[in-house]
Design an enzyme around this catalytic site. Structure first.
Site, short mmCIF file in Angstrom:
data_model
loop_
_atom_site.label_atom_id
_atom_site.label_comp_id
_atom_site.label_asym_id
_atom_site.label_seq_id
_atom_site.Cartn_x
_atom_site.Cartn_y
_atom_site.Cartn_z
N GLY A 1 0.80 -1.22 0.00
CA GLY A 1 0.00 0.00 0.00
C GLY A 1 0.83 1.26 0.00
O GLY A 1 0.62 2.16 -0.83
N SER B 1 8.23 2.20 12.83
CA SER B 1 6.80 2.32 13.13
C SER B 1 6.58 2.88 14.51
O SER B 1 7.41 2.69 15.43
CB SER B 1 6.13 0.95 13.02
OG SER B 1 4.80 0.99 13.50
N TYR C 1 5.57 -7.51 15.63
CA TYR C 1 5.81 -6.54 14.55
C TYR C 1 6.56 -5.33 15.09
O TYR C 1 7.58 -4.91 14.53
CB TYR C 1 4.47 -6.11 13.94
CG TYR C 1 4.57 -4.89 13.06
CD1 TYR C 1 5.21 -4.95 11.83
CD2 TYR C 1 4.03 -3.67 13.47
CE1 TYR C 1 5.30 -3.82 11.02
CE2 TYR C 1 4.12 -2.54 12.67
CZ TYR C 1 4.75 -2.62 11.45
OH TYR C 1 4.86 -1.51 10.66
N LYS D 1 10.55 -3.74 14.46
CA LYS D 1 10.93 -2.37 14.13
C LYS D 1 11.96 -1.83 15.11
O LYS D 1 12.87 -1.07 14.74
CB LYS D 1 9.69 -1.48 14.08
CG LYS D 1 8.70 -1.87 13.00
CD LYS D 1 9.36 -1.91 11.61
CE LYS D 1 8.39 -2.26 10.51
NZ LYS D 1 9.03 -2.27 9.17
#
Length: 282
Positions: free
Chosen positions: A19, A120, A151, A155
């Site tokens: 995206g 992030s 996740y 990061k």
């Protein structure tokens, strides 16, 4: 190795079919970049894109050959099992840095590709959200990392990896703790962390072109009225955000109401990732 590139700039864009990668494929050329595309899936409309996994070391080495910089967006962008996160986000990012290191070592002029790493806000996901409206200070980039998921943990690892490759090998990185980069925010919380696609391109351009960044960590968002974090390190690179999520406030507040002081998804920087994270579907 610290000088910003001049003249035509070729950038390897990993995660080009995703995206955010799709948005940047359209926007970054307007800032003067020629893009070399890489993704584990075919990139629609780009038959010359490199289709390879980040752990394909031979393909990755060829992908970085001759580039001025790397915008590293590839990887799993939601929660998943540790094993999948390990392969994609942790090992894959390590392989990218090894390819960049090898490319730098092969160049007679001593230059090295600049890496812009898509970190992030989930690296600090358990940090309580500031009540800026009540006088709380904006969250600085130096706040202790508190990842909210595997996740987010990946990061945090990526930021440490970037620091290591700067200290050990002199490879420069800007780690961008991206909030939510969509065409418009979709809920009230997102209004505080939203980065418009146009501002995303402006920030990535600043990160790729600023001089002497070493390893710099910045937050990635627009100049939102409801902003939670300090954009000073991003602005120091030359980033000048031009958008503000406040134009969507009336619609979103009518639909969702204000943030709650009892909803776990509203109490922390990571939102629903702290209690009900969306799961990577593959």
């Amino acid at each position: 190795m610290s000088a910003a590139p001049s003249g035509p700039r070729t950038i390897l864009l990993t995660g080009a079919a995703g995206g955010l990668g799709t948005l940047m494929r359209e926007l970054l050329p307007r800032h003067g970049y020629a893009l070399r595309l890489l993704d584990v899936r075919p990139v629609e409309g780009a038959p010359d894109a490199i289709v390879a996994d980040l752990n394909d070391t031979e393909a990755l080495r060829e992908a970085v050959r001759g580039v001025d910089g790397v915008l590293h967006l590839a990887g799993i962008s939601l929660e998943s099992t540790f094993d999948k996160i390990l392969e994609s986000n942790i090992k894959g990012t390590y392989q990218l840095y090894e390819a960049v290191r090898a490319e730098a070592a092969s160049r007679a002029d001593g230059t090295a590709p600049r890496v812009v790493f898509a970190s992030s806000n989930h690296a600090i996901g358990y940090t309580p959200r500031p009540r800026v409206e009540d006088g709380d200070p904006l969250v600085p980039v130096g706040t202790p990392r508190r990842p909210d998921t595997f996740y987010g943990l990946s990061k945090s690892f990526g930021e440490d990896l970037a620091q290591f490759y700067w200290d050990k090998h002199g490879l420069e990185t800007v780690s961008v703790r991206i909030g939510s980069c969509f065409k418009e925010p979709t809920d009230v919380r997102m209004m505080s962390v939203w980065m418009s696609p146009a501002d995303g391109a402006r920030l990535f351009h600043a990160a790729l072109s600023a001089r002497d960044v070493g390893h710099t960590v910045v937050y990635g968002s627009s100049a939102n009225t409801r902003l939670w974090w300090d954009l000073s390190t991003a602005r120091a690179l030359g980033y000048e955000p031009q958008d503000d999520s406040e134009e969507y406030a009336e619609k979103l507040l009518a639909e969702f109401g204000p943030l709650s002081d009892t909803d776990p998804a509203h109490l922390h920087m990571g939102g629903r990732f702290v209690n009900d994270p969306p799961v990577w579907p593959y």
